[in-house]
Design an enzyme around this catalytic site. Structure first.
Site, PDB file in Angstrom:
ATOM      1  N   GLU A 248       0.885  -1.163   0.000  1.00  0.00           N
ATOM      2  CA  GLU A 248       0.000   0.000   0.000  1.00  0.00           C
ATOM      3  C   GLU A 248       0.921   1.211   0.000  1.00  0.00           C
ATOM      4  O   GLU A 248       1.531   1.527   1.015  1.00  0.00           O
ATOM      5  CB  GLU A 248      -0.901  -0.074   1.242  1.00  0.00           C
ATOM      6  CG  GLU A 248      -2.162   0.719   1.120  1.00  0.00           C
ATOM      7  CD  GLU A 248      -1.962   2.118   1.618  1.00  0.00           C
ATOM      8  OE1 GLU A 248      -1.532   2.965   0.800  1.00  0.00           O
ATOM      9  OE2 GLU A 248      -2.213   2.357   2.800  1.00  0.00           O
ATOM     10  N   CYS A 282      -2.024   8.984   2.806  1.00  0.00           N
ATOM     11  CA  CYS A 282      -1.781   8.569   1.410  1.00  0.00           C
ATOM     12  C   CYS A 282      -2.985   8.869   0.525  1.00  0.00           C
ATOM     13  O   CYS A 282      -2.848   8.957  -0.688  1.00  0.00           O
ATOM     14  CB  CYS A 282      -1.415   7.095   1.359  1.00  0.00           C
ATOM     15  SG  CYS A 282      -2.616   6.056   2.207  1.00  0.00           S
TER      16      CYS A 282
HETATM   17  N1  LIG Z   1       1.516   5.490   2.203  1.00  0.00           N
HETATM   18  C1  LIG Z   1       1.706   5.981   3.417  1.00  0.00           C
HETATM   19  O1  LIG Z   1       0.860   5.863   4.268  1.00  0.00           O
HETATM   20  C2  LIG Z   1       3.013   6.636   3.757  1.00  0.00           C
HETATM   21  C3  LIG Z   1       3.761   7.215   2.769  1.00  0.00           C
HETATM   22  N2  LIG Z   1       4.936   7.821   3.077  1.00  0.00           N
HETATM   23  C4  LIG Z   1       5.634   8.487   1.941  1.00  0.00           C
HETATM   24  O2  LIG Z   1       7.020   8.429   2.144  1.00  0.00           O
HETATM   25  C5  LIG Z   1       7.576   9.725   2.025  1.00  0.00           C
HETATM   26  C6  LIG Z   1       8.797   9.842   2.867  1.00  0.00           C
HETATM   27  O3  LIG Z   1       8.513   9.467   4.198  1.00  0.00           O
HETATM   28  P1  LIG Z   1       9.709   9.331   5.194  1.00  0.00           P
HETATM   29  O4  LIG Z   1       9.217   8.839   6.503  1.00  0.00           O
HETATM   30  O5  LIG Z   1      10.468  10.597   5.218  1.00  0.00           O
HETATM   31  O6  LIG Z   1      10.661   8.293   4.495  1.00  0.00           O
HETATM   32  P2  LIG Z   1      10.789   6.773   4.246  1.00  0.00           P
HETATM   33  O7  LIG Z   1      10.334   6.456   2.876  1.00  0.00           O
HETATM   34  O8  LIG Z   1      12.191   6.525   4.597  1.00  0.00           O
HETATM   35  O9  LIG Z   1       9.875   5.984   5.330  1.00  0.00           O
HETATM   36  C7  LIG Z   1       8.551   5.640   5.126  1.00  0.00           C
HETATM   37  C8  LIG Z   1       8.251   4.433   6.000  1.00  0.00           C
HETATM   38  O10 LIG Z   1       8.916   3.301   5.479  1.00  0.00           O
HETATM   39  C9  LIG Z   1       9.713   2.655   6.462  1.00  0.00           C
HETATM   40  N3  LIG Z   1      10.922   2.158   5.821  1.00  0.00           N
HETATM   41  C10 LIG Z   1      11.895   2.902   5.216  1.00  0.00           C
HETATM   42  N4  LIG Z   1      12.848   2.097   4.696  1.00  0.00           N
HETATM   43  C11 LIG Z   1      12.486   0.822   4.986  1.00  0.00           C
HETATM   44  C12 LIG Z   1      13.051  -0.453   4.708  1.00  0.00           C
HETATM   45  N5  LIG Z   1      14.206  -0.613   3.988  1.00  0.00           N
HETATM   46  N6  LIG Z   1      12.413  -1.553   5.177  1.00  0.00           N
HETATM   47  C13 LIG Z   1      11.257  -1.435   5.854  1.00  0.00           C
HETATM   48  N7  LIG Z   1      10.665  -0.275   6.143  1.00  0.00           N
HETATM   49  C14 LIG Z   1      11.266   0.851   5.698  1.00  0.00           C
HETATM   50  C15 LIG Z   1       9.979   3.687   7.517  1.00  0.00           C
HETATM   51  O11 LIG Z   1      10.141   3.066   8.774  1.00  0.00           O
HETATM   52  C16 LIG Z   1       8.744   4.565   7.443  1.00  0.00           C
HETATM   53  O12 LIG Z   1       7.746   4.081   8.315  1.00  0.00           O
HETATM   54  C17 LIG Z   1       6.448  10.635   2.437  1.00  0.00           C
HETATM   55  O13 LIG Z   1       6.644  11.908   1.910  1.00  0.00           O
HETATM   56  C18 LIG Z   1       5.271   9.940   1.820  1.00  0.00           C
HETATM   57  O14 LIG Z   1       5.225  10.287   0.463  1.00  0.00           O
HETATM   58  C19 LIG Z   1       5.428   7.861   4.334  1.00  0.00           C
HETATM   59  C20 LIG Z   1       4.729   7.283   5.355  1.00  0.00           C
HETATM   60  C21 LIG Z   1       3.449   6.663   5.146  1.00  0.00           C
HETATM   61  O1  LIG Z   2      -2.000   6.911   4.690  1.00  0.00           O
HETATM   62  C1  LIG Z   2      -2.761   6.102   4.258  1.00  0.00           C
HETATM   63  C2  LIG Z   2      -3.940   5.686   5.030  1.00  0.00           C
HETATM   64  C3  LIG Z   2      -4.047   6.068   6.310  1.00  0.00           C
HETATM   65  C4  LIG Z   2      -5.139   5.686   7.053  1.00  0.00           C
HETATM   66  C5  LIG Z   2      -6.093   4.931   6.489  1.00  0.00           C
HETATM   67  S1  LIG Z   2      -7.408   4.443   7.446  1.00  0.00           S
HETATM   68  O2  LIG Z   2      -8.293   5.598   7.572  1.00  0.00           O
HETATM   69  O3  LIG Z   2      -6.877   4.038   8.716  1.00  0.00           O
HETATM   70  O4  LIG Z   2      -8.046   3.357   6.722  1.00  0.00           O
HETATM   71  C6  LIG Z   2      -6.000   4.541   5.189  1.00  0.00           C
HETATM   72  C7  LIG Z   2      -4.903   4.925   4.458  1.00  0.00           C
END
Ligand SMILES: NC(=O)C1=CN([C@@H]2O[C@H](COP(=O)(O)OP(=O)(O)OC[C@H]3O[C@@H](n4cnc5c(N)ncnc54)[C@H](O)[C@@H]3O)[C@@H](O)[C@H]2O)C=CC1
Ligand SMILES: O=Cc1ccc(S(=O)(=O)O)cc1
Length: 477
Positions: A248, A282
């Site tokens: 995701e 996201c």
């Molecule tokens: N889809 C979502 O819910 C999320 C998306 N992001 C995206 O990532 C961008 C950068 O976020 P940052 O936290 O600064 O950077 P990041 O990409 O380094 O970290 C994002 C997440 O991935 C995990 N992670 C990083 N490298 C990993 C690895 N090799 N193995 C397992 N887990 C790993 C980290 O613990 C963190 O929880 C954000 O600007 C956003 O675009 C970040 C967090 C949540």
């Molecule tokens: O960042 C992605 C994201 C965060 C929360 C949820 S939920 O509201 O907990 O389902 C879904 C996607």
């Protein structure tokens, strides 16, 4: 007043500390609120051994009994909502009212999947006389799960709920910046009587942990939520070892605003939803494509509401938006805003941090943003909205599909024909019309294109955590 919990690893049903720790900060004031133990290789080995043992017990536990434990844990989390919400607000900064809602959402995931645990039906396939064909859905095995920092409770809940409901054991590496939500979940399952080893919680250097766990034979599936870059890296690692993944990943959600809606109401809805969790979602609505007939009125309402957002420490009940999660986000948002303005965008609100203490970045509204601005391609992951005018639905859909992302997309219209057009053509895993909510427990959630693959939640949510076994049974040799 609740307190922030003491941070520990949870391995083989026991809590453990390690000498090496990472500080956890409150982004509202930069104070250190906890010391997070870093798992050693020996802790990961213990977690693997515990998960192997846990799998033997849990996979043979009746689905109804699994569901009972999941429901008990969920009830405990609901009872502890104030304590869990306090921890989330302390480590992430999100307004306390949103943190309480997040806890409820996480509980809904457990409750929904507890029900689905009892409905993983197989098939009896019509056959010739004397032989029976049937399928059963069996747990895939031990799951390595990785959850991000932006929803410290509901994101770990998503993964734990699916895996446990299916009968799998789990090793979860939750986010180091926001560990307390996952810790509270582990505590609730411990108190609810989950057998030791079924759920294990570790923290540390993310790449060290994923690099160690994923190649292990015992790990049969990888579930990750986070950035597309990291997700692709983990997908590559998993594929080298022949393992399936549930990914995701990022989004850059378009919102198509047609000219048959009230622009004032639509603008207020957009601005209110944009600042949810300071835009660090996201599915956050980011690129608003607004019909030129209502553009100016929409922009006025949006920018006025965004600028009026009460931005303060999330622990205050009146706060509408807290700080962003860390200094990295402030730097990234500042750079994106400056770049867009340099390239010709109009900045109608925000665009900069406020205060000297904490990581506060104002709700930011960029209008008439040119295609070559970085923010048109890069996920801002913060309280930043782009509002551009379009002349037709066709143009809006073309713009919406222009990026590699395809997670959430939104439309605002009262026309069934417009909805049909968007349903057929918008490239997204989730399309929501006249609501900016993209994910609830009872519907499948996930992306297409660079936003990942697989679905969490809904009826299909357990499919990634199970394998289908086919039985061919001839009645006599
Ligand atoms: N889809 C979502 O819910 C999320 C998306 N992001 C995206 O990532 C961008 C950068 O976020 P940052 O936290 O600064 O950077 P990041 O990409 O380094 O970290 C994002 C997440 O991935 C995990 N992670 C990083 N490298 C990993 C690895 N090799 N193995 C397992 N887990 C790993 C980290 O613990 C963190 O929880 C954000 O600007 C956003 O675009 C970040 C967090 C949540
Ligand atoms: O960042 C992605 C994201 C965060 C929360 C949820 S939920 O509201 O907990 O389902 C879904 C996607």
């Amino acid at each position: 007043m609740p307190t922030y919990p003491e941070l520990k690893l949870y391995v083989a049903g026991e809590w453990r500390s390690t000498a090496d720790t990472i500080p956890v900060l409150n982004p509202a004031n930069d104070s250190v609120i906890g010391a997070l133990p870093v798992a050693r290789t020996s802790d990961l080995d213990d977690a693997l051994a515990a998960a192997e043992h846990g799998l033997k017990i849990w996979s043979r536990t009746a689905p109804r009994a699994r569901a009972e434990i999941m429901l008990r844990a969920s009830a405990l989390l609901r009872e502890r909502n104030e304590e869990v919400a306090f921890a989330i607000t302390s480590e992430l900064g999100k307004p306390i009212r949103q943190a309480r809602q997040e806890v409820i959402r996480g509980c809904e995931f457990f409750e929904w999947d507890a029900g689905e645990a009892q409905r993983t039906y197989g098939h009896v396939i019509p056959s010739e006389p004397g032989i029976r064909y049937m399928t059963v859905h069996q747990p895939i095995g031990t799951v390595a799960a990785f959850s991000p920092w932006n929803f410290p409770m509901s994101q770990p809940a998503r993964k734990i709920a699916g895996a446990l409901a299916a009968g799998c054991s789990v090793i979860l590496k939750a986010a180091e910046e926001t560990p307390a939500g996952a810790l509270h979940i582990a505590r609730a399952f411990h108190d609810a009587g989950l057998p030791p080893g079924v759920l294990n919680l570790v923290f540390g250097v993310p790449s060290d942990i994923s690099g160690y766990l994923i190649p292990h034979d015992q790990i049969r599936m990888i579930a990750f939520t986070g950035s597309t870059v990291v997700g692709r890296h983990l997908t590559g690692l998993a594929s080298q070892h022949g393992k399936p993944v549930l990914m995701e990943l990022g989004g850059h959600a378009p919102v198509i605003v047609c000219d048959d809606v009230d622009p004032h109401q639509a603008g207020i809805l957009g601005a209110t939803r944009k600042v949810r969790n300071a835009g660090q979602v996201c599915t956050s609505p980011t690129r608003f494509f607004v019909h030129e007939n209502i553009f100016d009125r929409f922009v006025d309402a949006f920018a006025t509401r965004a600028a009026a957002t009460v931005t303060a420490d999330g622990i205050e009940e009146s706060t509408e938006m807290g700080p962003v999660a860390n200094a990295r986000r402030v730097e990234a948002l500042t750079a994106l805003s400056e770049d867009a303005v340099t390239k010709g965008a109009r900045l109608l609100a925000g665009g900069h941090r406020i205060g000297t203490k904490g990581q506060f970045f104002l709700p930011t509204v960029l209008v008439d943003v040119p295609q070559n601005a970085r923010v048109m391609q890069e996920e801002p992951f913060g309280p930043m909205a782009i509002i551009n005018r379009v002349a037709s639905l066709d143009e809006a859909i073309t713009q919406a599909n222009a990026l590699p992302y395809g997670l959430a997309a939104y439309g605002m219209t009262h026309s069934a024909a417009n909805v049909e057009e968007m349903l057929n053509r918008v490239e997204a895993g989730n399309l929501s019309i006249n609501t900016l909510e993209a994910s609830v427990a009872e519907t499948p959630f996930g992306g297409v294109k660079a936003s990942g693959f697989g679905r969490e939640g809904g009826q299909s949510g357990l499919s990634h955590y199970t394998v289908i076994k086919t039985l061919s049974h001839r009645m006599a040799l």
